[in-house]
Design an enzyme around this catalytic site. Structure first.
Site, short mmCIF file in Angstrom:
data_model
loop_
_atom_site.label_atom_id
_atom_site.label_comp_id
_atom_site.label_asym_id
_atom_site.label_seq_id
_atom_site.Cartn_x
_atom_site.Cartn_y
_atom_site.Cartn_z
N CYS A 2 51.15 75.01 -51.10
CA CYS A 2 51.39 73.64 -51.54
C CYS A 2 52.04 73.71 -52.91
CB CYS A 2 50.08 72.85 -51.61
SG CYS A 2 50.34 71.13 -52.16
N GLU A 119 56.60 70.37 -47.20
CA GLU A 119 56.72 71.75 -46.80
C GLU A 119 58.12 71.95 -46.23
OE1 GLU A 119 55.32 74.51 -47.95
OE2 GLU A 119 53.38 73.73 -47.30
#
Length: 256
Positions: A2, A119
């Site tokens: 992340c 992502e």
């Protein structure tokens, strides 16, 4: 992993959603659609109150509150703040073993509210950004650990409070975008994760599959690639891009 997420809700809304007291003292940023490491963001903690001398009142009920922290964990023993640049994420698999993380995992845990995270899926030489979010509009709550640090070269400097987001193996359909993801804590486990008197959390270091199966995988503009870009357009569905929710070849065909 992340490395970027979106946080658009204000402290008042987060305080209501997380049943917490707002102690951000006006330091919370406005809506941020491109949160990057080293930024100061809102987190949720639960701590016992302290007396006038700073002593923890362990017999008093713990209070859940919103606090502003800097993203990128700087352990209390670090010699330099730049250590935090390498500690934006903490692997769930090794957090209890690593000296930089184990004490915080046992004693200083937090939740990191987010509207979703970004992502990038690599296809050949191309990287396609996706936004992972809850379709019901509720916040995602990332598992975090935190610590306090004071510059050893300046004992009078204010304390710096920093955090790291715990990551785990991607679950379900998310594996088609990336092999890692932030560890999400389900609402039913918020109290256990934040409990300052609980030191063992092994059973909470796995993603809640019932929640992860509802996550929307939304293709978005590559404008998010530049941290200087910010605004609601970053989380809007981008076309033409591969729509993972509608790609039968990826998800809906039966397995041989």
């Amino acid at each position: 992993m992340c490395g970027r997420y979106a946080a658009k809700k204000n402290p008042a809304d987060l305080a209501q959603e997380f049943d917490a007291v707002d102690e951000t003292d006006g330091k919370a940023r406005e809506a941020d659609y491109n949160v990057a490491p080293t930024k100061n963001v809102v987190t949720v903690v639960q701590r016992h109150p302290r007396d006038a001398d700073g002593q923890v009142l362990e017999d008093e009920p713990a209070v859940r509150s919103l606090r502003v922290m800097r993203w990128g964990l700087v352990p209390f023993w670090a010699k330099d703040v730049s250590v935090g640049n390498r500690m934006i994420n903490t692997r769930a698999e090794t957090a209890a073993e690593k000296p930089a993380f184990k004490k915080s995992l046992a004693r200083r845990r937090c939740l990191v509210p987010a509207d979703g995270w970004y992502e990038w899926r690599r296809t050949g030489k191309q990287k396609e950004p996706f936004f992972m979010t809850r379709p019901d509009g509720h916040s995602l709550s990332f598992a975090g650990i935190w610590d306090t640090w004071r510059d050893p070269k300046d004992p009078d400097a204010p304390q710096l409070i920093t955090f790291s987001i715990i990551t785990t193996d991607a679950a379900g359909r998310l594996t088609d975008v990336h092999d890692r993801m932030p560890l999400v804590i389900h609402e039913r486990n918020w109290a256990d994760w934040l409990d300052p008197d609980r030191t063992e959390v092994d059973e909470l270091l796995a993603p809640p599959m019932d929640l992860m199966e509802t996550i929307e995988l939304r293709p978005v503009s590559d404008r998010v690639n530049n941290v200087r870009n910010n605004g609601p357009e970053l989380i809007e569905r981008a076309e033409p891009a591969t729509d993972l929710d509608a790609t039968e070849a990826l998800f809906d065909l039966p397995k041989p």
